[in-house]
Write a protein that holds these residues in place. Structure first.
Motif, PDB file in Angstrom:
ATOM      1  N   VAL A 170    -122.624 124.674 -11.417  1.00 55.79           N
ATOM      2  CA  VAL A 170    -122.570 124.248 -12.785  1.00 55.79           C
ATOM      3  C   VAL A 170    -122.568 125.828 -14.078  1.00 55.79           C
ATOM      4  CG1 VAL A 170    -124.757 123.619 -14.266  1.00 55.79           C
ATOM      5  CG2 VAL A 170    -123.852 122.291 -12.185  1.00 55.79           C
ATOM      6  N   LEU A 171    -123.391 126.987 -13.151  1.00 55.67           N
ATOM      7  CA  LEU A 171    -123.240 128.227 -13.833  1.00 55.67           C
ATOM      8  C   LEU A 171    -122.050 128.513 -13.902  1.00 55.67           C
ATOM      9  CD1 LEU A 171    -125.272 129.663 -14.188  1.00 55.67           C
ATOM     10  CD2 LEU A 171    -125.419 131.514 -12.116  1.00 55.67           C
ATOM     11  N   ARG A 172    -120.889 128.844 -12.751  1.00 57.84           N
ATOM     12  CA  ARG A 172    -119.777 129.232 -12.399  1.00 57.84           C
ATOM     13  C   ARG A 172    -118.851 128.332 -13.674  1.00 57.84           C
ATOM     14  NH1 ARG A 172    -120.476 129.628  -7.203  1.00 57.84           N
ATOM     15  NH2 ARG A 172    -119.677 127.676  -6.672  1.00 57.84           N
ATOM     16  N   HIS A 173    -118.967 126.927 -13.170  1.00 58.50           N
ATOM     17  CA  HIS A 173    -118.593 126.242 -14.680  1.00 58.50           C
ATOM     18  C   HIS A 173    -118.465 125.380 -16.065  1.00 58.50           C
ATOM     19  CE1 HIS A 173    -115.485 125.975 -11.074  1.00 58.50           C
ATOM     20  NE2 HIS A 173    -116.797 125.385  -9.811  1.00 58.50           N
ATOM     21  N   ARG A 174    -119.652 125.168 -16.021  1.00 64.54           N
ATOM     22  CA  ARG A 174    -120.078 125.684 -17.580  1.00 64.54           C
ATOM     23  C   ARG A 174    -120.653 126.618 -18.210  1.00 64.54           C
ATOM     24  NH1 ARG A 174    -124.197 120.554 -17.999  1.00 64.54           N
ATOM     25  NH2 ARG A 174    -124.000 120.772 -19.935  1.00 64.54           N
ATOM     26  N   LEU A 175    -121.032 127.451 -17.298  1.00 59.31           N
ATOM     27  CA  LEU A 175    -121.907 128.460 -18.443  1.00 59.31           C
ATOM     28  C   LEU A 175    -121.374 129.308 -18.316  1.00 59.31           C
ATOM     29  CD1 LEU A 175    -125.572 127.961 -18.086  1.00 59.31           C
ATOM     30  CD2 LEU A 175    -124.293 126.742 -19.665  1.00 59.31           C
ATOM     31  N   ARG A 219    -124.310 126.190 -32.037  1.00 58.05           N
ATOM     32  CA  ARG A 219    -122.464 127.005 -31.570  1.00 58.05           C
ATOM     33  C   ARG A 219    -122.685 126.742 -29.660  1.00 58.05           C
ATOM     34  NH1 ARG A 219    -119.109 129.583 -35.986  1.00 58.05           N
ATOM     35  NH2 ARG A 219    -120.540 129.540 -37.160  1.00 58.05           N
ATOM     36  N   VAL A 220    -123.269 127.993 -29.648  1.00 52.95           N
ATOM     37  CA  VAL A 220    -122.732 127.776 -27.649  1.00 52.95           C
ATOM     38  C   VAL A 220    -124.110 126.010 -27.521  1.00 52.95           C
ATOM     39  CG1 VAL A 220    -123.432 128.135 -25.563  1.00 52.95           C
ATOM     40  CG2 VAL A 220    -123.372 130.118 -27.564  1.00 52.95           C
ATOM     41  N   CYS A 221    -124.728 125.559 -28.010  1.00 53.61           N
ATOM     42  CA  CYS A 221    -125.003 123.400 -27.129  1.00 53.61           C
ATOM     43  C   CYS A 221    -123.506 123.380 -27.402  1.00 53.61           C
ATOM     44  CB  CYS A 221    -125.964 123.741 -28.177  1.00 53.61           C
ATOM     45  SG  CYS A 221    -127.693 124.371 -27.100  1.00 53.61           S
ATOM     46  N   ALA A 222    -123.000 123.556 -28.843  1.00 50.23           N
ATOM     47  CA  ALA A 222    -121.795 122.133 -29.301  1.00 50.23           C
ATOM     48  C   ALA A 222    -121.049 122.559 -28.072  1.00 50.23           C
ATOM     49  CB  ALA A 222    -121.785 122.174 -30.770  1.00 50.23           C
ATOM     50  N   ARG A 223    -120.617 123.515 -27.479  1.00 49.94           N
ATOM     51  CA  ARG A 223    -119.772 123.610 -26.523  1.00 49.94           C
ATOM     52  C   ARG A 223    -119.611 123.184 -25.138  1.00 49.94           C
ATOM     53  NH1 ARG A 223    -115.613 127.610 -27.740  1.00 49.94           N
ATOM     54  NH2 ARG A 223    -115.035 127.154 -30.241  1.00 49.94           N
ATOM     55  N   ALA A 224    -121.591 123.229 -25.353  1.00 51.71           N
ATOM     56  CA  ALA A 224    -121.708 122.886 -23.483  1.00 51.71           C
ATOM     57  C   ALA A 224    -122.287 121.587 -23.189  1.00 51.71           C
ATOM     58  CB  ALA A 224    -123.351 124.109 -23.432  1.00 51.71           C
ATOM     59  N   GLU A 255    -120.165 119.479 -24.599  1.00 50.03           N
ATOM     60  CA  GLU A 255    -118.873 118.757 -24.379  1.00 50.03           C
ATOM     61  C   GLU A 255    -118.600 119.016 -23.396  1.00 50.03           C
ATOM     62  OE1 GLU A 255    -116.287 121.575 -26.102  1.00 50.03           O
ATOM     63  OE2 GLU A 255    -116.465 121.596 -27.764  1.00 50.03           O
ATOM     64  N   GLN A 256    -119.446 119.119 -22.102  1.00 52.24           N
ATOM     65  CA  GLN A 256    -119.289 118.848 -20.816  1.00 52.24           C
ATOM     66  C   GLN A 256    -120.414 117.899 -20.135  1.00 52.24           C
ATOM     67  OE1 GLN A 256    -117.924 122.485 -18.419  1.00 52.24           O
ATOM     68  NE2 GLN A 256    -117.441 123.224 -20.678  1.00 52.24           N
ATOM     69  N   GLY A 257    -121.816 118.157 -20.530  1.00 49.83           N
ATOM     70  CA  GLY A 257    -123.001 117.081 -20.393  1.00 49.83           C
ATOM     71  C   GLY A 257    -123.832 117.606 -21.386  1.00 49.83           C
ATOM     72  N   ALA A 258    -125.693 117.032 -20.662  1.00 43.11           N
ATOM     73  CA  ALA A 258    -126.513 116.995 -21.022  1.00 43.11           C
ATOM     74  C   ALA A 258    -126.528 118.353 -21.288  1.00 43.11           C
ATOM     75  CB  ALA A 258    -127.227 116.146 -20.450  1.00 43.11           C
ATOM     76  N   VAL A 259    -127.337 118.699 -22.340  1.00 39.31           N
ATOM     77  CA  VAL A 259    -128.539 120.340 -22.291  1.00 39.31           C
ATOM     78  C   VAL A 259    -130.016 120.366 -22.932  1.00 39.31           C
ATOM     79  CG1 VAL A 259    -128.433 123.132 -23.806  1.00 39.31           C
ATOM     80  CG2 VAL A 259    -125.795 121.498 -22.740  1.00 39.31           C
ATOM     81  N   ALA A 260    -130.750 120.990 -21.902  1.00 42.34           N
ATOM     82  CA  ALA A 260    -132.436 120.711 -22.411  1.00 42.34           C
ATOM     83  C   ALA A 260    -132.430 122.005 -23.023  1.00 42.34           C
ATOM     84  CB  ALA A 260    -133.037 121.347 -21.048  1.00 42.34           C
ATOM     85  N   GLY A 261    -133.413 121.608 -24.108  1.00 38.85           N
ATOM     86  CA  GLY A 261    -133.249 123.200 -24.842  1.00 38.85           C
ATOM     87  C   GLY A 261    -135.355 123.772 -24.336  1.00 38.85           C
ATOM     88  N   ALA A 306    -131.902 119.519  -9.606  1.00 32.62           N
ATOM     89  CA  ALA A 306    -130.838 121.214 -10.006  1.00 32.62           C
ATOM     90  C   ALA A 306    -130.263 121.086 -10.596  1.00 32.62           C
ATOM     91  CB  ALA A 306    -131.287 121.015  -8.263  1.00 32.62           C
ATOM     92  N   GLY A 307    -129.339 122.231 -11.227  1.00 31.40           N
ATOM     93  CA  GLY A 307    -128.107 122.054 -12.229  1.00 31.40           C
ATOM     94  C   GLY A 307    -128.123 121.681 -13.590  1.00 31.40           C
ATOM     95  N   ALA A 308    -129.462 121.262 -13.397  1.00 32.98           N
ATOM     96  CA  ALA A 308    -129.289 121.048 -15.038  1.00 32.98           C
ATOM     97  C   ALA A 308    -129.575 122.060 -15.917  1.00 32.98           C
ATOM     98  CB  ALA A 308    -130.935 120.627 -15.245  1.00 32.98           C
ATOM     99  N   VAL A 309    -128.270 121.922 -17.086  1.00 40.81           N
ATOM    100  CA  VAL A 309    -128.646 123.029 -17.834  1.00 40.81           C
ATOM    101  C   VAL A 309    -129.682 123.560 -19.034  1.00 40.81           C
ATOM    102  CG1 VAL A 309    -126.682 124.024 -19.665  1.00 40.81           C
ATOM    103  CG2 VAL A 309    -125.938 123.170 -18.019  1.00 40.81           C
TER     104      VAL A 309
END
Length: 198
Positions: free
Chosen positions: A181-186, A62-67, A69-75, A36-39
């Motif tokens: 996570v939705l509010r503060h990261r995305l 480009r969006v992944c590079a910004r995201a 900066e705050q933590g892991a991102v799954a593709g 829960a909370g994974a991007v």
């Protein structure tokens, strides 16, 4: 959680001259490694007919590079379901069959509208219910077709199945985590206007 509403909203946005479409919100987990909370910033979307829609790779990078900066991102892929997938067994079967890491009920119709309109699109999602978590019937009943909570319907389901109270509490804790996570990261990524970054 309503494909018809998502389809109509995507068509309105495309018809109003939007630069692109974004499927944004919460998702169910299919990959057991995503809590829960994974991007998830998807690379592709798969619909129930097996069609695959690729997101705009340049915008995604480009969006992944910004995201990141705050933590892991799954593709990977997001599966577009036409109805809720609520059991851990059904999620596991869908993961095995599709290879998708997450599922929602909007991304496939947004992707189809983007393809029809010739617009780029992105998928930005946060896992709400991980692969191991069953979604209680009360939670499904509580979500109206307009996206609003129907507390009366939820209470009725819990009265019929009081054993779901513990599951609802667990889901509620996951909802709070995913919402943060939705509010503060995305949400800040959307304020960047990713289509202007191209």
């Amino acid at each position: 959680g309503d494909p018809a509403r998502a389809r109509a909203a995507a068509a309105r946005a495309a018809g109003a001259g939007g630069a692109g479409l974004v499927s944004y919100g919460l998702a169910g987990g299919l990959d057991p490694g995503l809590g829960a909370g994974a991007v998830v910033i998807a690379e592709t979307v798969i619909d129930s007919a097996g069609r695959r829609f690729a997101v705009d790779a340049r915008l995604r990078a480009r969006v992944c590079a910004r995201a990141r900066e705050q933590g892991a991102v799954a593709g990977g892929a997001v599966y577009g379901a036409d109805r809720p997938v609520t059991t851990a067994a059904a999620k596991a079967a869908l993961f095995a069959a599709s290879g998708a890491v997450a599922l929602d009920m909007e991304s496939h119709v947004v992707a189809a509208e983007a393809a029809r309109s010739g617009l780029p699109f992105l998928v930005l999602r946060v896992i709400l219910d991980p692969a191991h978590r069953a979604v209680p019937r009360a939670a499904v009943a509580a979500l109206g077709s307009d996206g609003r909570l129907r507390l009366g319907a939820m209470a009725s389901e819990l009265a019929r199945a009081p054993g779901e109270v513990a599951s609802m509490i667990g889901l509620g804790l996951d909802w709070m985590r995913a919402g943060r996570v939705l509010r503060h990261r995305l949400a800040p990524l959307l304020h960047l206007d990713p289509f202007a970054l191209a």
